[in-house]
Design an enzyme around this catalytic site. Structure first.
Site, PDB file in Angstrom:
ATOM      1  CG  ASP A 198      70.527  32.321 -58.655  1.00 46.96           C
ATOM      2  OD1 ASP A 198      70.188  31.006 -58.643  1.00 46.96           O
ATOM      3  OD2 ASP A 198      71.484  32.750 -57.918  1.00 46.96           O
ATOM      4  CG  ASP A 214      72.390  38.589 -56.635  1.00 44.33           C
ATOM      5  OD1 ASP A 214      72.897  39.124 -57.436  1.00 44.33           O
ATOM      6  OD2 ASP A 214      72.752  37.472 -55.917  1.00 44.33           O
TER       7      ASP A 214
END
Length: 321
Positions: A198, A214
């Site tokens: 991501d 993340d």
């Protein structure tokens, strides 16, 4: 506890969970911009700033979260600027009551500039370094990027959702089905490696270079997945940006140029998956508050236009270098 439920995550439980790891919270808890999980920044008694991340129940298994942690720690051990979870008492993944959580050092920075070619060159080099490490092993528990999870299942979830206005049903699902039907056979991925998964600008902090945060969506998939989300502007601008990224990337890792054909299918998959993700999470009170426009007819009108543009992009020749 019901599926995906955070109702039991009270402030007292959060504090007790953090303090169970021998860290005393000195400040209040500042909720950070996260919806899939619950993430809080705080200052501890040692005057250091930390982040506590509580994982959404029943989304990932313990083994899948641990594999994310292990990948982050492995990358950090190679001096790649990834924010890895803290290891406390020989564990990075902690559990308190019904919640898995982890503690991270808090890092600052600004979002990197996607139209800045110097910064894109940095990004290409670091992603090349990430993928060099990533190719040394495979994920065992984390899933891959696949059309069933990103196209077929989201299509069904949207068809079952009451959120799409009835007056737009025919127009929306007609173009959505066309995008799914075209993107599915175009996603011909022949190579899976471990990925950030991501790697969009919001997950990259910039301060004298990039810091990657993340890895919650890390998966196996094609290398281009960690590169294409940094593209912006028209086709000519994207060509220049991709050329800059790949030239720097190849200082550390070989790149298969045939993967450029996967950019638009991957973009379509992300678009469809995102809409279904919001629909699936709509019962979480945080989502209507954060995305009030999602239940508005104007949003779905815009999605119809966006899907038409994506259908056109899928029909164009892929970028070439």
């Amino acid at each position: 506890m019901s599926t995906f439920d955070f109702s039991g995550l009270t402030p007292d439980l959060i504090l007790d969970a953090i303090e169970s790891q021998g860290i005393l919270v000195e400040s209040g808890l500042l909720a950070l911009n996260s919806y899939e999980n619950r993430v809080y920044q705080f200052v501890a008694q040692d005057n250091e700033r930390y982040v506590a991340k509580f994982y959404r129940p029943q989304r990932w298994s313990e083994a899948q979260i641990q594999e994310e942690h292990d990948f982050s720690i492995e990358l950090a051990s190679h001096e790649i600027p990834v924010v890895a979870p803290m290891v406390i008492k020989n564990r990075s993944l902690q559990r308190y009551n019904d919640y898995y959580f982890a503690l991270f050092p808090s890092v600052g920075g600004r979002q990197f500039e996607v139209d800045n070619l110097d910064q894109l060159e940095w990004m290409g080099r670091f992603i090349g370094r990430i993928h060099t490490v990533a190719k040394s092993a495979n994920f065992v528990h984390r899933p891959s990027i696949n059309t069933e999870e990103y196209l077929t299942t989201p299509l069904q979830e949207l068809q079952d959702s009451p959120l799409i206005p009835s007056g737009l049903h025919q127009a929306f699902f007609t173009i959505l089905q066309q995008v799914v039907d075209l993107a599915q056979p175009l996603y011909k991925n022949k190579s899976n490696i471990r990925l950030h998964g991501d790697c969009h600008p919001g997950n990259i902090l910039w301060r004298d270079g990039p810091t990657f945060v993340d890895l919650d969506d890390c998966r196996s998939g094609p290398a281009i997945q960690d590169l294409w989300m940094m593209l912006s502007g028209d086709r000519h601008q994207q060509f220049i940006q991709m050329d800059t990224l790949i030239e720097a990337y190849q200082e550390f890792c070989d790149f298969d140029a045939s993967q450029l054909a996967l950019i638009e299918p991957l973009r379509a998959m992300r678009l469809v998956h995102y809409m279904a993700w919001l629909a699936k999470r709509w019962q979480d009170p945080a989502f209507p508050q954060a995305f009030p426009w999602f239940a508005d007819g104007k949003y779905w009108e815009q999605q119809i236009l966006g899907l038409k543009e994506q259908l056109s992009a899928l029909q164009e020749p892929p970028l070439t270098l």
